[in-house]
Design an enzyme around this catalytic site. Sequence first.
Site, PDB file in Angstrom:
ATOM      1  N   ILE A 181      52.233  34.984  31.364  1.00 21.45           N
ATOM      2  CA  ILE A 181      53.191  34.455  30.636  1.00 21.45           C
ATOM      3  C   ILE A 181      54.445  35.116  30.062  1.00 21.45           C
ATOM      4  O   ILE A 181      55.050  34.846  29.289  1.00 21.45           O
ATOM      5  CB  ILE A 181      52.361  33.957  29.083  1.00 21.45           C
ATOM      6  CG1 ILE A 181      51.886  35.056  28.534  1.00 21.45           C
ATOM      7  CG2 ILE A 181      51.797  32.609  29.338  1.00 21.45           C
ATOM      8  CD1 ILE A 181      51.349  34.664  27.123  1.00 21.45           C
ATOM      9  N   TYR A 182      54.573  36.320  30.967  1.00 15.66           N
ATOM     10  CA  TYR A 182      55.766  37.225  30.961  1.00 15.66           C
ATOM     11  C   TYR A 182      56.170  37.648  29.432  1.00 15.66           C
ATOM     12  O   TYR A 182      57.340  37.726  29.039  1.00 15.66           O
ATOM     13  CB  TYR A 182      56.824  36.250  31.391  1.00 15.66           C
ATOM     14  CG  TYR A 182      56.693  35.984  32.776  1.00 15.66           C
ATOM     15  CD1 TYR A 182      56.705  36.770  33.877  1.00 15.66           C
ATOM     16  CD2 TYR A 182      56.397  34.658  33.223  1.00 15.66           C
ATOM     17  CE1 TYR A 182      56.412  36.528  35.236  1.00 15.66           C
ATOM     18  CE2 TYR A 182      55.973  34.199  34.422  1.00 15.66           C
ATOM     19  CZ  TYR A 182      56.132  35.399  35.510  1.00 15.66           C
ATOM     20  OH  TYR A 182      56.032  34.877  36.778  1.00 15.66           O
ATOM     21  N   HIS A 183      54.911  38.029  28.740  1.00 14.48           N
ATOM     22  CA  HIS A 183      55.085  38.587  27.316  1.00 14.48           C
ATOM     23  C   HIS A 183      54.505  39.956  27.343  1.00 14.48           C
ATOM     24  O   HIS A 183      53.897  40.311  26.363  1.00 14.48           O
ATOM     25  CB  HIS A 183      54.628  37.987  26.210  1.00 14.48           C
ATOM     26  CG  HIS A 183      54.970  36.392  26.235  1.00 14.48           C
ATOM     27  ND1 HIS A 183      54.429  35.449  25.708  1.00 14.48           N
ATOM     28  CD2 HIS A 183      56.390  35.919  26.759  1.00 14.48           C
ATOM     29  CE1 HIS A 183      55.052  34.301  25.632  1.00 14.48           C
ATOM     30  NE2 HIS A 183      56.249  34.667  26.484  1.00 14.48           N
ATOM     31  N   PRO A 184      54.848  40.759  28.288  1.00 13.82           N
ATOM     32  CA  PRO A 184      54.169  42.117  28.262  1.00 13.82           C
ATOM     33  C   PRO A 184      54.555  43.136  27.365  1.00 13.82           C
ATOM     34  O   PRO A 184      55.795  43.167  27.216  1.00 13.82           O
ATOM     35  CB  PRO A 184      54.382  42.864  29.809  1.00 13.82           C
ATOM     36  CG  PRO A 184      55.425  42.156  30.287  1.00 13.82           C
ATOM     37  CD  PRO A 184      55.630  40.715  29.517  1.00 13.82           C
ATOM     38  N   GLN A 230      59.169  37.474  22.534  1.00 11.07           N
ATOM     39  CA  GLN A 230      60.517  37.545  22.390  1.00 11.07           C
ATOM     40  C   GLN A 230      61.304  37.570  21.142  1.00 11.07           C
ATOM     41  O   GLN A 230      60.583  37.148  20.074  1.00 11.07           O
ATOM     42  CB  GLN A 230      60.934  36.351  23.067  1.00 11.07           C
ATOM     43  CG  GLN A 230      60.722  35.960  24.529  1.00 11.07           C
ATOM     44  CD  GLN A 230      59.656  35.073  24.884  1.00 11.07           C
ATOM     45  OE1 GLN A 230      58.634  35.383  24.181  1.00 11.07           O
ATOM     46  NE2 GLN A 230      59.658  34.233  25.668  1.00 11.07           N
TER      47      GLN A 230
END
Length: 230
Positions: A181-184, A230
């Site tokens: 989910i591209y939240h590393p 984010q």
Amino acid sequence: LKYFKEYVLHGTGPLTTTGLDAQIFTKSSIAKKNGLKSNDLQLVQVLIGESSNRKKGADNASKYFNWDIQKDDTSQWGFDKPISDDEIAKSVMAVIMNVRPQSFGTLKLVSSNPFAHPAIDPGYLQNEEDLEVLMEGWEMLEEIYKKEPYKSMGAEFATFSQFSTRKEMAQYLYNNYLLTIYHPVGTARMGNLKSDKYAVCSERLRVRGFSNLRCADASIAPDIVSGNTQ
């Protein structure tokens, strides 16, 4: 432009929503057992059907998720009943996100060339409890979609008939269709540089090995947060 015009002139259409219309932050039994203070599950409902054209929808999904959905289209799998293009267009997709996985990966430099791509190993499923968290999230969603108001609307919960157990299904999906989910975080984690060998930055965000370089973004977080970064 079509949808932008509709929204500006009439206040209707796809642009009236972010596409993430409902979210639930909750705990699995694993989180409770391990004494996690925050949630470890984020359940998200998103619209999936934008067109009765199945190929168009698959192309968009492939673009958004960086996944060859044309090759591995789960909508073509054996369901309990056939699903028409019109039903696909009117369906919703619910995403189960384990936001506090116990498995973790690595990001390493492969050379001194700043343009060389790093070696990324996400380390998915190194801890077996992560699969149990996924299973609980699936069961929570199924319970929700089988209740009101979905029930009175005639909504159906599609299940795959090719698997004999839910665990078998979850294991297959988790092994073959797991998406980020591209939240590393943590690739430049902060910590005590003397006692923490994995720390890249000090508590003052000074990068290890450099005298005049600091890092200040989500990568410095020592552990992932229980939601979007984010």
